[in-house]
Write a protein that holds these residues in place. Structure first.
Motif, PDB file in Angstrom:
ATOM      1  N   UNK A  38     -41.214  28.403 -37.647  1.00  0.00           N
ATOM      2  CA  UNK A  38     -39.997  28.865 -36.989  1.00  0.00           C
ATOM      3  C   UNK A  38     -40.086  28.452 -35.532  1.00  0.00           C
ATOM      4  N   UNK A  39     -39.044  27.779 -35.059  1.00  0.00           N
ATOM      5  CA  UNK A  39     -38.970  27.373 -33.664  1.00  0.00           C
ATOM      6  C   UNK A  39     -38.049  28.335 -32.916  1.00  0.00           C
ATOM      7  N   UNK A  40     -38.369  28.608 -31.652  1.00  0.00           N
ATOM      8  CA  UNK A  40     -37.586  29.504 -30.808  1.00  0.00           C
ATOM      9  C   UNK A  40     -36.931  28.684 -29.701  1.00  0.00           C
ATOM     10  N   UNK A  41     -35.602  28.788 -29.599  1.00  0.00           N
ATOM     11  CA  UNK A  41     -34.884  28.080 -28.536  1.00  0.00           C
ATOM     12  C   UNK A  41     -35.344  28.594 -27.169  1.00  0.00           C
ATOM     13  N   UNK A  42     -35.540  27.710 -26.203  1.00  0.00           N
ATOM     14  CA  UNK A  42     -36.000  28.132 -24.871  1.00  0.00           C
ATOM     15  C   UNK A  42     -35.112  29.198 -24.228  1.00  0.00           C
ATOM     16  N   UNK A  43     -33.808  29.111 -24.420  1.00  0.00           N
ATOM     17  CA  UNK A  43     -32.898  30.082 -23.798  1.00  0.00           C
ATOM     18  C   UNK A  43     -33.022  31.481 -24.407  1.00  0.00           C
ATOM     19  N   UNK A  44     -33.669  31.589 -25.553  1.00  0.00           N
ATOM     20  CA  UNK A  44     -33.814  32.887 -26.226  1.00  0.00           C
ATOM     21  C   UNK A  44     -35.165  33.546 -25.985  1.00  0.00           C
ATOM     22  N   UNK A  45     -36.115  32.832 -25.416  1.00  0.00           N
ATOM     23  CA  UNK A  45     -37.491  33.332 -25.307  1.00  0.00           C
ATOM     24  C   UNK A  45     -37.573  34.690 -24.612  1.00  0.00           C
ATOM     25  N   UNK A  46     -36.940  34.846 -23.451  1.00  0.00           N
ATOM     26  CA  UNK A  46     -37.031  36.118 -22.720  1.00  0.00           C
ATOM     27  C   UNK A  46     -36.435  37.285 -23.507  1.00  0.00           C
TER      28      UNK A  46
END
Length: 130
Positions: free
Chosen positions: A66-74
């Motif tokens: 599963x990859x996490x979009x950078x804009x969603x990390x926080x």
């Protein structure tokens, strides 16, 4: 050991693998993100990945990717991804410490960015001898 943005349960990993197995040879995993929408203000997004982005964070569990979009990390720091089947629905669920509220149907949420200072203090406490 590094810090994972998000974790997956065995049930979530099994479902991710089942989706990938049925999606053809180009399918690599899923990408999780956040978008504005719904009555509570934000919604989780789940998309098929055929070409991973080098900017995404990769989470692996029991062979599932599963990859996490950078804009969603926080917004996803500390989240646990699960998969549940009930009499009324089946789908991925997100147990997210950054969630402040949800709509009545559970399809949209209100999220706040993770408190990085609190996370650093928590990790420092785990690292210090008892």
């Amino acid at each position: 050991m590094g810090f994972a943005v998000m974790t997956m349960t065995d049930a979530a990993a099994d479902r991710v693998k089942a989706i990938i197995d049925k999606s053809g040879p180009d399918a690599k995993g899923l990408r999780i993100g956040i978008k504005k929408g719904g009555c509570a203000g934000m919604e989780y997004t789940v998309d098929l990945v055929t070409e991973p982005s080098a900017k995404d964070d990769l989470i692996e569990h029991a062979g599932a990717k599963v990859w996490i979009e950078p804009s969603a990390v926080l917004y996803l720091l500390g989240t646990r991804m699960d998969f549940e089947v009930t009499k009324m629905r089946s789908g991925f669920t997100f147990i997210n410490p950054n969630q402040t509220s949800a709509c009545g149907c559970g399809e949209s949420v209100e999220l706040k960015p993770a408190d990085l200072a609190a996370l650093a203090r928590e990790r420092a406490g785990e690292a210090s001898p008892a």
